[in-house]
Write an enzyme that holds these catalytic residues in place. Sequence first.
Site, PDB file in Angstrom:
ATOM      1  CG  MET A 154      -2.347   0.747   1.159  1.00 38.70           C
ATOM      2  SD  MET A 154      -3.187   0.652  -0.279  1.00 38.70           S
ATOM      3  CE  MET A 154      -4.701   0.941   0.481  1.00 38.70           C
ATOM      4  CB  ILE A 157       1.274   2.402  -7.389  1.00 35.15           C
ATOM      5  CG1 ILE A 157       2.299   3.136  -7.981  1.00 35.15           C
ATOM      6  CG2 ILE A 157       0.096   1.596  -8.374  1.00 35.15           C
ATOM      7  CD1 ILE A 157       3.303   2.433  -8.657  1.00 35.15           C
ATOM      8  NE  ARG A 238      10.776  -3.905 -11.050  1.00 33.09           N
ATOM      9  CZ  ARG A 238      10.344  -2.990 -11.685  1.00 33.09           C
ATOM     10  NH1 ARG A 238       8.958  -2.788 -11.950  1.00 33.09           N
ATOM     11  NH2 ARG A 238      10.901  -1.768 -11.815  1.00 33.09           N
ATOM     12  CD  GLU A 267       9.300  -7.441 -17.104  1.00 33.24           C
ATOM     13  OE1 GLU A 267       8.173  -8.398 -16.659  1.00 33.24           O
ATOM     14  OE2 GLU A 267       9.700  -6.461 -17.081  1.00 33.24           O
ATOM     15  CG  HIS A 285       7.229  -4.052 -17.253  1.00 34.36           C
ATOM     16  ND1 HIS A 285       8.076  -4.465 -16.505  1.00 34.36           N
ATOM     17  CD2 HIS A 285       6.903  -2.881 -16.604  1.00 34.36           C
ATOM     18  CE1 HIS A 285       8.497  -3.834 -15.463  1.00 34.36           C
ATOM     19  NE2 HIS A 285       7.673  -2.826 -15.554  1.00 34.36           N
TER      20      HIS A 285
HETATM   21  C1  GLV Z   1       8.110   0.263 -13.665  1.00 29.83           C
HETATM   22  O1  GLV Z   1       8.049  -0.700 -13.455  1.00 29.83           O
HETATM   23  C2  GLV Z   1       8.869   0.995 -12.563  1.00 29.83           C
HETATM   24  O2  GLV Z   1       9.256   0.739 -12.118  1.00 29.83           O
HETATM   25  O3  GLV Z   1       8.629   2.102 -12.973  1.00 29.83           O
END
Ligand code: GLV
Length: 331
Positions: A154, A157, A238, A267, A285
């Site tokens: 939390m 984002i 991630r 990835e 991504h």
């Molecule tokens: C993208 O995955 C970032 O960490 O900005």
Amino acid sequence: MKPSILVTRAIFPEVIERLAQYFDVDDNQQDAVLDAAALKARLAGKAGVLANAADRIDADLVSVLPGLRAVCNMAVGYNNLDVPALTAAGIVATNTPDVLTETTADFGWALLMATARRVTEAEHYLRAGKWQRWSYDMLVGVDLYGSTLGILGMGRIGQALARRAAGFGMTVLYHNRSQLPEATERSLNARYVSKAELLEQSDHLLLVLPYGPESHHAIGATELSQMKSTATLVNLARGGIVDDAALAKALREKRIFAAGLDVFEGEPRVHPDLLTVPNVVLTPHIASASEKTRKAMAMLAADNLIAALDAGPQAGQPPSVINLEVMSRRR
Ligand code: GLV
């Protein structure tokens, strides 16, 4: 003489121009693949680097780069950097928080809705000419409105995602390393629960926690078995947080309803099992990929580099330092 820097990947030309005011810039505007050996060779003699989340900058690399003073990631996540090694070597490390928060949360919502309402599966169905007539159970999904949203991690984002849930009449539960202050919880209408409760009670579970050894495979077979069979899982954080093989198996066996993944362990390689299950939405991504946000991220990374190398008007404290102790040691 201007200090030399490397920009590891192709980037907006105006960012290169800005950096060139202060530095001798070794750019990669052809976007050639820089493997570990090429990265090491190109970094020799550089004072700083504007790096990408895929550039691994670890203790071995740092040990052969005595002149390196700043590593500026164009990403909020920085699991590609060995921060303790950079700190020990007196190298400033920076990332690009804040500027991507809302764009990433918007995309999280797009992925969540596409997952719950089977948007990509529906489009493939239509394009394949399978849509012959209406039927009561054609591509039925699960509801967002009025459901329970779980957020694991939390931070900025996670909180932006929680704010969006208000418009969908959702109950918001979260789990985090530390509980948020009560006033923040109240403003987000979010309730702190244990990880087990989060897994058991969420109709939709969003992953937005940082990646590191402690979060490796935080969602594996055991955790998936604790989720509702009608639940969806979305990973915006991630690859490596989810055990992709275990997830593909759970999706195939319909032990959860569906998943949406923007990130993958290893990835750009994607676990082959994920490519053969229909109830997963896969994106490469792109959560922060709006033009405005990518420009803001690149400019912030450049501002960090200019300040970290004491160049131009921004000399001094870079806007977003990860290892503040290096800055205080420099003073
Ligand atoms: C993208 O995955 C970032 O960490 O900005």
